[in-house]
Write a protein that holds these residues in place. Sequence first.
Motif, PDB file in Angstrom:
ATOM      1  N   ASP A 205      16.073  12.848 -16.793  1.00 30.92           N
ATOM      2  CA  ASP A 205      16.135  12.956 -18.255  1.00 30.92           C
ATOM      3  C   ASP A 205      15.893  11.595 -18.906  1.00 30.92           C
ATOM      4  N   ALA A 206      16.413  10.549 -18.282  1.00 30.07           N
ATOM      5  CA  ALA A 206      16.203   9.197 -18.805  1.00 30.07           C
ATOM      6  C   ALA A 206      14.720   8.829 -18.760  1.00 30.07           C
ATOM      7  N   PHE A 207      14.047   9.229 -17.684  1.00 28.53           N
ATOM      8  CA  PHE A 207      12.612   8.921 -17.559  1.00 28.53           C
ATOM      9  C   PHE A 207      11.817   9.672 -18.623  1.00 28.53           C
ATOM     10  N   PHE A 208      12.165  10.931 -18.864  1.00 21.81           N
ATOM     11  CA  PHE A 208      11.484  11.694 -19.920  1.00 21.81           C
ATOM     12  C   PHE A 208      11.689  11.012 -21.273  1.00 21.81           C
ATOM     13  N   ALA A 209      12.890  10.452 -21.491  1.00 23.13           N
ATOM     14  CA  ALA A 209      13.173   9.756 -22.745  1.00 23.13           C
ATOM     15  C   ALA A 209      12.282   8.523 -22.885  1.00 23.13           C
ATOM     16  N   MET A 210      12.015   7.845 -21.758  1.00 21.59           N
ATOM     17  CA  MET A 210      11.115   6.698 -21.797  1.00 21.59           C
ATOM     18  C   MET A 210       9.701   7.154 -22.153  1.00 21.59           C
ATOM     19  N   GLN A 211       9.274   8.281 -21.601  1.00 25.76           N
ATOM     20  CA  GLN A 211       7.943   8.801 -21.926  1.00 25.76           C
ATOM     21  C   GLN A 211       7.831   9.203 -23.400  1.00 25.76           C
ATOM     22  N   ASP A 226      10.788   6.128  -8.065  1.00 29.83           N
ATOM     23  CA  ASP A 226       9.460   6.210  -7.446  1.00 29.83           C
ATOM     24  C   ASP A 226       8.837   7.580  -7.671  1.00 29.83           C
ATOM     25  N   TRP A 227       9.640   8.622  -7.458  1.00 30.83           N
ATOM     26  CA  TRP A 227       9.123   9.985  -7.570  1.00 30.83           C
ATOM     27  C   TRP A 227       8.683  10.285  -9.003  1.00 30.83           C
ATOM     28  N   ARG A 228       9.473   9.836  -9.969  1.00 37.31           N
ATOM     29  CA  ARG A 228       9.106  10.067 -11.366  1.00 37.31           C
ATOM     30  C   ARG A 228       7.831   9.310 -11.736  1.00 37.31           C
ATOM     31  N   ALA A 230       5.425   8.629  -9.652  1.00 40.73           N
ATOM     32  CA  ALA A 230       4.335   9.368  -9.004  1.00 40.73           C
ATOM     33  C   ALA A 230       3.993  10.624  -9.800  1.00 40.73           C
ATOM     34  N   GLN A 231       5.014  11.303 -10.333  1.00 35.77           N
ATOM     35  CA  GLN A 231       4.780  12.502 -11.128  1.00 35.77           C
ATOM     36  C   GLN A 231       4.067  12.166 -12.442  1.00 35.77           C
ATOM     37  N   ALA A 232       4.443  11.052 -13.067  1.00 38.85           N
ATOM     38  CA  ALA A 232       3.825  10.642 -14.338  1.00 38.85           C
ATOM     39  C   ALA A 232       2.386  10.209 -14.139  1.00 38.85           C
ATOM     40  N   ASP A 233       2.122   9.523 -13.012  1.00 39.54           N
ATOM     41  CA  ASP A 233       0.768   9.071 -12.664  1.00 39.54           C
ATOM     42  C   ASP A 233       0.109   8.352 -13.846  1.00 39.54           C
ATOM     43  N   ASN A 234       0.828   7.360 -14.375  1.00 38.78           N
ATOM     44  CA  ASN A 234       0.365   6.623 -15.548  1.00 38.78           C
ATOM     45  C   ASN A 234       0.675   5.147 -15.340  1.00 38.78           C
ATOM     46  N   PRO A 235      -0.349   4.286 -15.285  1.00 41.28           N
ATOM     47  CA  PRO A 235      -0.112   2.859 -15.039  1.00 41.28           C
ATOM     48  C   PRO A 235       0.716   2.185 -16.128  1.00 41.28           C
ATOM     49  N   ARG A 236       0.917   2.889 -17.228  1.00 43.05           N
ATOM     50  CA  ARG A 236       1.753   2.350 -18.313  1.00 43.05           C
ATOM     51  C   ARG A 236       3.179   2.098 -17.830  1.00 43.05           C
ATOM     52  N   TYR A 237       3.664   2.926 -16.889  1.00 41.50           N
ATOM     53  CA  TYR A 237       5.034   2.811 -16.395  1.00 41.50           C
ATOM     54  C   TYR A 237       5.025   2.061 -15.069  1.00 41.50           C
ATOM     55  N   GLN A 238       5.747   0.959 -15.030  1.00 45.43           N
ATOM     56  CA  GLN A 238       5.681   0.059 -13.885  1.00 45.43           C
ATOM     57  C   GLN A 238       7.067  -0.252 -13.343  1.00 45.43           C
ATOM     58  N   LEU A 239       7.057  -0.730 -12.091  1.00 45.90           N
ATOM     59  CA  LEU A 239       8.298  -1.132 -11.441  1.00 45.90           C
ATOM     60  C   LEU A 239       8.635  -2.572 -11.778  1.00 45.90           C
ATOM     61  N   ALA A 240       9.908  -2.822 -12.014  1.00 44.97           N
ATOM     62  CA  ALA A 240      10.361  -4.192 -12.257  1.00 44.97           C
ATOM     63  C   ALA A 240      10.664  -4.867 -10.931  1.00 44.97           C
ATOM     64  N   TYR A 289       5.872  12.311  -0.945  1.00 41.40           N
ATOM     65  CA  TYR A 289       6.490  12.503  -2.259  1.00 41.40           C
ATOM     66  C   TYR A 289       6.344  11.270  -3.156  1.00 41.40           C
ATOM     67  N   GLY A 290       5.494  10.343  -2.750  1.00 42.29           N
ATOM     68  CA  GLY A 290       5.265   9.155  -3.564  1.00 42.29           C
ATOM     69  C   GLY A 290       6.423   8.183  -3.565  1.00 42.29           C
ATOM     70  N   VAL A 291       7.208   8.191  -2.504  1.00 43.71           N
ATOM     71  CA  VAL A 291       8.434   7.395  -2.437  1.00 43.71           C
ATOM     72  C   VAL A 291       8.315   6.331  -1.352  1.00 43.71           C
ATOM     73  N   ARG A 292       8.733   5.117  -1.679  1.00 49.04           N
ATOM     74  CA  ARG A 292       8.762   4.054  -0.667  1.00 49.04           C
ATOM     75  C   ARG A 292       9.890   4.307   0.331  1.00 49.04           C
ATOM     76  N   TYR A 293       9.615   3.966   1.587  1.00 45.57           N
ATOM     77  CA  TYR A 293      10.617   4.159   2.633  1.00 45.57           C
ATOM     78  C   TYR A 293      11.067   2.805   3.161  1.00 45.57           C
ATOM     79  N   GLU A 294      12.377   2.682   3.348  1.00 47.71           N
ATOM     80  CA  GLU A 294      12.927   1.462   3.940  1.00 47.71           C
ATOM     81  C   GLU A 294      13.828   1.848   5.105  1.00 47.71           C
ATOM     82  N   LEU A 295      13.632   1.190   6.229  1.00 48.60           N
ATOM     83  CA  LEU A 295      14.456   1.454   7.402  1.00 48.60           C
ATOM     84  C   LEU A 295      15.925   1.169   7.109  1.00 48.60           C
TER      85      LEU A 295
END
Length: 304
Positions: A205-211, A226-228, A230-240, A289-295
């Motif tokens: 819901d927070a991600f939808f609010a950002m959109q 990560d999943w959100r 990938a679902q948005a598929d918009n370079p406007r939204y980036q990881l910090a 699922y467009g998600v990074r994996y960490e051991l």
Amino acid sequence: MRMSRFFILTTLLVLSWINTAHARYYDDVIASGEIYIGAYKDFPPYSFEQDGKPAGVDIEVGRRIANAFGLKMKVHWITPDENLEDDLRNNVWKGHYLDKDDENPLAMKHLADVMMRVPYDREYAFKRGDLDLLINDQVVLFGPYQRERWQVAFDSKKLERVGTVAVFQYHPIGVEIDSLPDFYLTSAFGGRMRNNTHHYPTIHDAFFAMQEGKVDAVMGMRAEVDWRLAQADNPRYQLAENGFPSMGKQQWDIGMAVKQTYRQLGHAVEEVVDGLIRSGEIEKIYAQYGVRYELPGLYQDVTQ
């Protein structure tokens, strides 16, 4: 006509047996031809329904566990209770009296043979209560298969970058209510980010609010963020490239749980999951699922 005391007691015993949920030994699971995998309901990208069918990272791992034993996977959907102890009690070792079987209203729903997405933490596993008794003595926590951590994503049209969370003194950020990011952002830096911290039922819901332009960023668990993205598929939204000063625990391992008397089942499942990790299969599932994996830490210690 009065019923005899013997008849009443017998009836009560039968009903109490019917109304008891049972987890199962390894041999019972194999003989049944199916295994119940416990997964949290409506919790993407980990476990959710897509087009009416179970989907998500934990569901895929559960399928591979079932396939390794030649079994059919059945999903035991978990609705979160107030805390993890309640979830373990209701779904792994005892059951909840209100959780009835759809096919037999007199019986409790089948317990999970294996519960996914349980924090794998030695301190928590051996946590003691007020009487110095183990809180989790009825379950075994085992098989870490992922490391999770917190993540910020932001709207690059509102922010050039997020070099420090202190920027949210001036920009609104969305969080899941009563989550650790919620407590952190409303208290860190003397509470100067409190007024810009907006609360939502879930991180989704927070991600939808950002959109919708209501907040400039979100903070939640990395896989959910990560999943959100990938679902948005918009370079406007980036990881910090974020860090969280004074936050405390910022990363943790995720494993599984079985009832403590069913350790043989746990050992067998752990061997299967270990193979999935070492072969790289789990990393492929996360990527699906467009998600990074960490051991998890156990494997990082070995590889370093």
